[in-house]
Design an enzyme around this catalytic site. Structure first.
Site, short mmCIF file in Angstrom:
data_model
loop_
_atom_site.label_atom_id
_atom_site.label_comp_id
_atom_site.label_asym_id
_atom_site.label_seq_id
_atom_site.Cartn_x
_atom_site.Cartn_y
_atom_site.Cartn_z
N HIS A 6 0.84 -1.20 0.00
CA HIS A 6 0.00 0.00 0.00
C HIS A 6 0.87 1.25 0.00
O HIS A 6 2.09 1.18 0.23
CB HIS A 6 -0.96 0.01 1.20
CG HIS A 6 -0.32 -0.23 2.51
ND1 HIS A 6 0.42 0.73 3.17
CD2 HIS A 6 -0.29 -1.33 3.30
CE1 HIS A 6 0.85 0.24 4.32
NE2 HIS A 6 0.46 -1.02 4.43
P1 TYD Z 1 -1.78 -2.72 7.42
O1 TYD Z 1 -1.40 -1.29 7.47
O2 TYD Z 1 -2.37 -3.23 6.12
O3 TYD Z 1 -0.52 -3.62 7.79
P2 TYD Z 1 0.87 -3.88 7.02
O4 TYD Z 1 1.16 -2.67 6.20
O5 TYD Z 1 1.85 -4.12 8.09
O6 TYD Z 1 0.72 -5.10 6.19
O7 TYD Z 1 -2.75 -3.02 8.64
C1 TYD Z 1 -3.20 -4.33 8.93
C2 TYD Z 1 -4.50 -4.21 9.70
O8 TYD Z 1 -4.30 -3.55 10.94
C3 TYD Z 1 -5.59 -3.42 8.96
O9 TYD Z 1 -6.83 -4.06 9.21
C4 TYD Z 1 -5.57 -2.07 9.61
C5 TYD Z 1 -5.13 -2.38 11.04
N1 TYD Z 1 -4.34 -1.29 11.64
C6 TYD Z 1 -4.87 -0.56 12.68
O10 TYD Z 1 -6.03 -0.77 13.12
N2 TYD Z 1 -4.12 0.44 13.26
C7 TYD Z 1 -2.87 0.70 12.82
O11 TYD Z 1 -2.19 1.63 13.38
C8 TYD Z 1 -2.33 -0.05 11.72
C9 TYD Z 1 -0.94 0.21 11.19
C10 TYD Z 1 -3.10 -1.04 11.17
#
Ligand code: TYD
Length: 141
Positions: free
Chosen positions: A55
């Site tokens: 992302h």
């Molecule tokens: P995501 O940002 O997609 O994780 P990564 O980039 O590490 O793969 O987030 C994964 C899940 O966690 C998504 O459902 C959103 C949630 N999330 C939160 O609720 N708060 C946060 O601060 C973060 C970073 C993610």
């Protein structure tokens, strides 16, 4: 030109206090970090074959650290791709807005800590690569 040379990413070096009891590193808002820290989160218990990220963000800026172990960050500003191996808890990768990132090759027990400029907001994410590219290429990006 590499992503680092273009300024979309750069390494942030933190101080290290070393003595016979071990090492200590600290982060001071307003000193080491080029934004006000609104949130800290960390990844742990990551399977070694996991792929994370995938992302970009409309506004969010982040600094990513490997507090323990190592992992790879693949960075893409829509024009140039670069790779970083994070393994030193003193060195963080500063990632500006509108940068696509993917993370993989986590070592067993790796811990990734992220300092972020804003609270979590799903509306700030580009989770579709084509949407990200369109945003980067728009005149107002
Ligand atoms: P995501 O940002 O997609 O994780 P990564 O980039 O590490 O793969 O987030 C994964 C899940 O966690 C998504 O459902 C959103 C949630 N999330 C939160 O609720 N708060 C946060 O601060 C973060 C970073 C993610």
């Amino acid at each position: 030109m590499s992503g680092a040379a273009m300024g979309i990413t750069r390494m942030i070096d933190l101080p290290q206090i070393h003595d016979q009891r071990g090492d200590l590193t600290f982060v001071e808002g307003g000193n080491h970090i080029p934004f006000d820290i609104a949130r800290v989160y960390y990844l742990y218990n990551v399977p070694v074959d996991a792929e994370r990220g995938g992302h970009a963000h409309r506004e969010l800026e982040q600094i990513v650290f490997a507090l323990s172990g190592s992992f790879r960050m693949k960075i893409d500003d829509g024009t140039t791709k670069s790779e970083y191996w994070l393994r030193d808890p003193r060195k963080g990768l500063y990632i500006r807005r509108l940068v696509w990132r993917e993370m993989d090759a986590f070592s067993q027990g790796a811990v990734c800590m992220v300092l972020a400029s804003h609270s979590y907001d799903e509306a700030d994410y580009y989770r579709n690569y084509e949407d990200f590219l369109a945003a980067v290429r728009s005149p107002s990006a």
